[in-house]
Design a protein around this motif. Structure first.
Motif, mmCIF file in Angstrom:
data_model
loop_
_atom_site.group_PDB
_atom_site.id
_atom_site.type_symbol
_atom_site.label_atom_id
_atom_site.label_comp_id
_atom_site.label_asym_id
_atom_site.label_seq_id
_atom_site.Cartn_x
_atom_site.Cartn_y
_atom_site.Cartn_z
ATOM 1 N N SER A 155 -1.216 1.885 -10.285
ATOM 2 C CA SER A 155 -0.213 1.994 -11.337
ATOM 3 C C SER A 155 -0.065 3.412 -11.831
ATOM 4 C CB SER A 155 -0.608 1.081 -12.500
ATOM 5 O OG SER A 155 -1.849 1.492 -13.012
ATOM 6 N N ILE A 156 -0.666 4.369 -11.129
ATOM 7 C CA ILE A 156 -0.593 5.760 -11.586
ATOM 8 C C ILE A 156 0.731 6.363 -11.154
ATOM 9 C CG2 ILE A 156 -1.697 8.009 -11.555
ATOM 10 C CD1 ILE A 156 -4.201 6.608 -10.556
ATOM 11 N N LEU A 157 1.637 6.577 -12.092
ATOM 12 C CA LEU A 157 2.929 7.161 -11.752
ATOM 13 C C LEU A 157 2.799 8.671 -11.811
ATOM 14 C CD1 LEU A 157 5.710 6.356 -10.931
ATOM 15 C CD2 LEU A 157 6.406 6.440 -13.326
ATOM 16 N N ALA A 174 5.874 4.707 -5.029
ATOM 17 C CA ALA A 174 5.465 4.440 -6.405
ATOM 18 C C ALA A 174 5.654 5.667 -7.289
ATOM 19 C CB ALA A 174 4.012 3.976 -6.440
ATOM 20 N N CYS A 175 5.896 6.817 -6.663
ATOM 21 C CA CYS A 175 6.136 8.059 -7.397
ATOM 22 C C CYS A 175 7.625 8.383 -7.480
ATOM 23 C CB CYS A 175 5.401 9.222 -6.710
ATOM 24 S SG CYS A 175 3.613 9.034 -6.694
ATOM 25 N N CYS A 220 1.400 10.138 -2.627
ATOM 26 C CA CYS A 220 1.642 9.456 -3.893
ATOM 27 C C CYS A 220 0.405 8.664 -4.277
ATOM 28 C CB CYS A 220 2.840 8.513 -3.769
ATOM 29 S SG CYS A 220 3.119 7.518 -5.262
ATOM 30 N N GLY A 243 0.060 6.737 -6.741
ATOM 31 C CA GLY A 243 0.426 5.444 -7.299
ATOM 32 C C GLY A 243 0.316 4.315 -6.297
ATOM 33 N N ASP A 244 0.596 4.587 -5.021
ATOM 34 C CA ASP A 244 0.447 3.553 -3.992
ATOM 35 C C ASP A 244 -0.534 3.958 -2.894
ATOM 36 O OD1 ASP A 244 1.917 5.433 -2.554
ATOM 37 O OD2 ASP A 244 3.794 4.311 -2.712
ATOM 38 N N ASN A 296 -7.818 11.691 -5.108
ATOM 39 C CA ASN A 296 -7.484 10.509 -5.902
ATOM 40 C C ASN A 296 -8.668 9.552 -5.973
ATOM 41 O OD1 ASN A 296 -5.631 8.995 -7.451
ATOM 42 N ND2 ASN A 296 -5.011 7.774 -5.682
#
Length: 286
Positions: free
Chosen positions: A30-32, A118-119, A131, A133-134, A173
């Motif tokens: 969920s990290i945008l 996701a970004c 990204c 986020g995904d 990450n």
């Protein structure tokens, strides 16, 4: 680089065209956290074309050398990317295992023109990017041709270097570097955020060097491969890009590092193969 006929990663999502086949989907998050260079104040790049986790070109310097495709939808391009991603998996699985940790392999998305992440949306002009986020690396193979022509960084190992750099961001990450950067940058000035971004990018360059170290140990490199990667690092340094695009250099706007810094940190990882030598955060200067 000797890449033909070797194991390809199964962690590839092929979204090129309308009938792109998903080979594997990676776990999401969920990290945008946008790592694409949409502006000088964002993490990646001075302009979308200047993304640097992007470092490569399209052809080798000798007709005797194996060449990777310059881009477009063809099985050879997918095979090349699959082999390089598999190499990074071998290296990072080994390193994480030696430290009693499990390496969660990223997916790599091949796209043409535009892709949703996701970004946000990715485009060919953005270049390859990671990204968080995904947990996926995104690449439009057509960008290799622009890197060869516009950035004067040809070579299959230069192309491999860019993938290894983006995978380096995935390692960051997993180890908490990117989430911490995303948290801290909310309270920093643009200048301070840029300075911290440089340290993030240089560490990814060093991690790419660590990958290259073990690839070299396996006897997979050919004459000129290291020079291709170092040339790519030089060509996509912030100072080189600024000179090329605007004719002058603004150090406070650097967010990837200078040509000298990028080449130096890649070489550092290459020389030792030690993750511990890639600490770009402890010193006052990088």
């Amino acid at each position: 680089m000797r890449w033909r006929g070797r194991r390809q990663s199964s962690n590839i999502e092929d979204r090129r065209g309308s009938g792109g086949r998903v080979v594997r989907r990676a776990g999401g998050g969920s990290i945008l956290f946008v790592l694409i260079a949409i502006g000088a104040s964002l993490l990646f790049g001075i302009d979308p074309r200047q993304v640097l986790g992007i470092l490569e070109g399209g052809q080798t310097v000798s007709q005797q050398r194996q060449t990777a495709p310059a881009g477009g939808r063809n099985d050879e391009g997918r095979a090349f990317v699959g082999v390089i991603l598999a190499d990074t998996e071998d290296v990072w699985n080994r390193i994480f295992s030696a430290n009693d940790r499990k390496y969660e392999e990223p997916a790599l998305v091949l796209f043409s023109g535009r892709a949703r992440s996701a970004c946000g949306f990715a485009s060919a002009a953005s270049g390859p990017f990671y990204c968080p986020g995904d947990r996926k690396v995104y690449i439009d193979l057509a960008f290799y041709e622009e890197l060869r022509r516009r950035f004067k960084a040809p070579g299959d190992f230069a192309q491999a270097y860019v993938i290894a750099h983006e995978v380096g961001h995935h390692v960051q990450n997993l180890t908490g570097v990117l989430p911490e950067f995303n948290r801290r940058r909310q309270t920093l000035s643009e200048r301070e955020a840029n300075q911290l971004s440089v340290r993030v990018e240089l560490q990814a360059d060093c991690y790419a060097g660590v990958w290259a170290h073990f690839t070299q140990q396996k006897g997979l490199l050919e004459a000129g491969d290291i020079e291709e990667a170092l040339n790519a690092a030089h060509q996509i340094g912030d100072d080189a890009i600024q000179k090329r695009t605007q004719g002058y250099v603004v150090p406070d706007a650097f967010n990837h590092g200078s040509s000298e810094q990028r080449a130096r940190w890649f070489r550092r990882g290459l020389s030792s193969g030690k993750v511990s030598d890639c600490d770009t955060f402890s010193g006052r200067r990088v």
